[in-house]
Design a protein around this motif. Structure first.
Motif, short mmCIF file in Angstrom:
data_model
loop_
_atom_site.label_atom_id
_atom_site.label_comp_id
_atom_site.label_asym_id
_atom_site.label_seq_id
_atom_site.Cartn_x
_atom_site.Cartn_y
_atom_site.Cartn_z
N MET A 1 0.83 -1.21 0.00
CA MET A 1 0.00 0.00 0.00
C MET A 1 0.86 1.26 0.00
O MET A 1 0.55 2.24 -0.70
CB MET A 1 -0.94 -0.01 1.20
CG MET A 1 -2.07 -1.02 1.08
SD MET A 1 -3.24 -0.91 2.44
CE MET A 1 -4.00 0.69 2.12
N GLY B 1 0.94 3.79 -3.32
CA GLY B 1 0.63 5.20 -3.18
C GLY B 1 1.73 6.07 -3.74
O GLY B 1 1.48 7.07 -4.42
N SER B 2 2.96 5.70 -3.47
CA SER B 2 4.10 6.54 -3.87
C SER B 2 4.55 6.30 -5.30
O SER B 2 5.18 7.18 -5.91
CB SER B 2 5.28 6.31 -2.92
OG SER B 2 5.73 4.96 -3.01
N THR C 1 -1.85 9.94 -4.35
CA THR C 1 -0.79 9.58 -3.39
C THR C 1 -1.19 9.98 -1.98
O THR C 1 -0.99 9.22 -1.03
CB THR C 1 0.53 10.27 -3.78
OG1 THR C 1 0.97 9.74 -5.03
CG2 THR C 1 1.61 10.03 -2.73
N PHE D 1 -3.80 7.43 -0.70
CA PHE D 1 -3.20 6.14 -0.39
C PHE D 1 -2.33 6.23 0.86
O PHE D 1 -2.29 5.31 1.68
CB PHE D 1 -2.37 5.64 -1.58
CG PHE D 1 -2.94 4.43 -2.24
CD1 PHE D 1 -2.56 3.15 -1.87
CD2 PHE D 1 -3.91 4.56 -3.22
CE1 PHE D 1 -3.10 2.02 -2.47
CE2 PHE D 1 -4.46 3.44 -3.84
CZ PHE D 1 -4.05 2.17 -3.46
N PHE D 2 -1.63 7.34 0.99
CA PHE D 2 -0.78 7.53 2.16
C PHE D 2 -1.64 7.56 3.43
O PHE D 2 -1.28 6.95 4.45
CB PHE D 2 0.00 8.84 2.02
CG PHE D 2 0.94 9.11 3.17
CD1 PHE D 2 2.20 8.54 3.19
CD2 PHE D 2 0.56 9.91 4.23
CE1 PHE D 2 3.07 8.77 4.24
CE2 PHE D 2 1.42 10.16 5.28
CZ PHE D 2 2.68 9.59 5.28
N SER E 1 -3.05 3.90 4.05
CA SER E 1 -1.99 2.99 4.49
C SER E 1 -1.49 3.36 5.88
O SER E 1 -1.14 2.49 6.68
CB SER E 1 -0.83 2.98 3.49
OG SER E 1 -0.22 4.24 3.40
#
Length: 287
Positions: free
Chosen positions: A170, A174-175, A208, A211-212, A215
């Motif tokens: 994850m 994201g990154s 991003t 997702f960050f 996660s």
């Protein structure tokens, strides 16, 4: 080995993938120090540079790529070295176990499918994104645990290992689009529709950030549930500079999308990788 080949193998770039190895090391709590160094060498000195070189050989980038602002021309020698490093990684991995060697082979095949013109997962935004995130995160995490714990493979289905492996992916999923955000023009000219191109420049930042956030909640739950609240809090604090720089850069890009460039991308990668490496290594040493 020529200077061009050496540069395209991008050995220092392996630092950005080190958090996955250190996370797996900390979770496994292994004290088999020879095996730890052996696996580290296989992944970060052989497997990852082989993948970097293979990717560079088929991409033939003229603009900046991860870890190289001004990439030199590639040659057939680079292709040969990338294959040689892959083969050496598998041979050395066999000393750990045949299962570990098999996972190295699978990783190498997927990384080649990502770049090779006959398949070129890189040109498929969703599939390429999933392949990079899953194999550099989830798959690699389990591969390291397999090597350090002397498992035969079946033990890895336990949620104790599955949850941190998923969290590793994850973070990378994201990154990963962020690492492509400055390459839109060159990727488009080559016909590659990356995840970042699909999202757009600002969309990449929103993606991003989302997702960050998700996660990070997953890591908070994991550390608090399986360890203690102090570890969960320490992880959150270690990421504050990353969030600060990300937001600072985002504000710049909102005013001028040309700020989504190589320098800012590499700086974000360096800050996040450095802090994650320090946290996971410190956590392992203090456990």
């Amino acid at each position: 080995m020529t200077k061009s080949t050496f540069l395209h193998l991008r050995f220092p770039f392996s630092f950005f993938l080190l958090p996955v190895f250190l996370f797996a090391l900390a979770v496994s709590a292994s004290t088999k120090y020879f095996e730890i160094l052996w696996i580290f060498f296989i992944l970060h000195v052989l497997l990852y540079p082989a993948s970097n070189g293979y990717n560079s050989y088929f991409d033939k980038d003229e603009g900046s790529i991860g870890g190289l602002k001004h990439p030199p021309k590639t040659s057939k020698e680079l292709y040969g070295w990338s294959i040689a490093l892959d083969v050496l990684a598998i041979m050395m991995g066999w000393w750990i176990s045949w299962q570990f060697a098999a996972m190295l082979l699978i990783y190498g095949l997927v990384s080649k499918a990502y770049s090779h013109p006959l398949i070129r997962l890189k040109s498929m935004p969703i599939i390429g994104w999933l392949a990079a995130g899953i194999f550099q995160g989830y798959f690699t995490f389990l591969m390291v645990v397999l090597g350090l714990k002397d498992f035969d493979g079946l033990e890895l289905i336990d949620w104790q290992w599955q949850l941190p492996a998923i969290l590793s992916s994850m973070l990378l999923m994201g990154s990963y689009p962020m690492t492509q955000v400055y390459q839109h023009e060159e990727d488009s000219q080559r016909g590659d529709i990356t995840m970042s191109i699909l999202l757009g420049v600002l969309g990449t930042f929103y993606f991003t950030g989302l997702f960050f956030f998700v996660s990070n909640l997953g890591f908070l739950y994991y550390f608090y549930t399986y360890f203690d609240w102090m570890t969960a809090l320490a992880f959150q604090l270690s990421l504050l500079p990353v969030m600060g720089y990300f937001f600072f850069w985002f504000l710049k890009v909102r005013k001028d999308e040309r700020r989504a460039d190589f320098e800012h991308t590499m700086r974000l990668n360096l800050i996040s990788s450095l802090l994650l490496n320090v946290f996971f290594l410190g956590w392992y040493l203090l456990r």
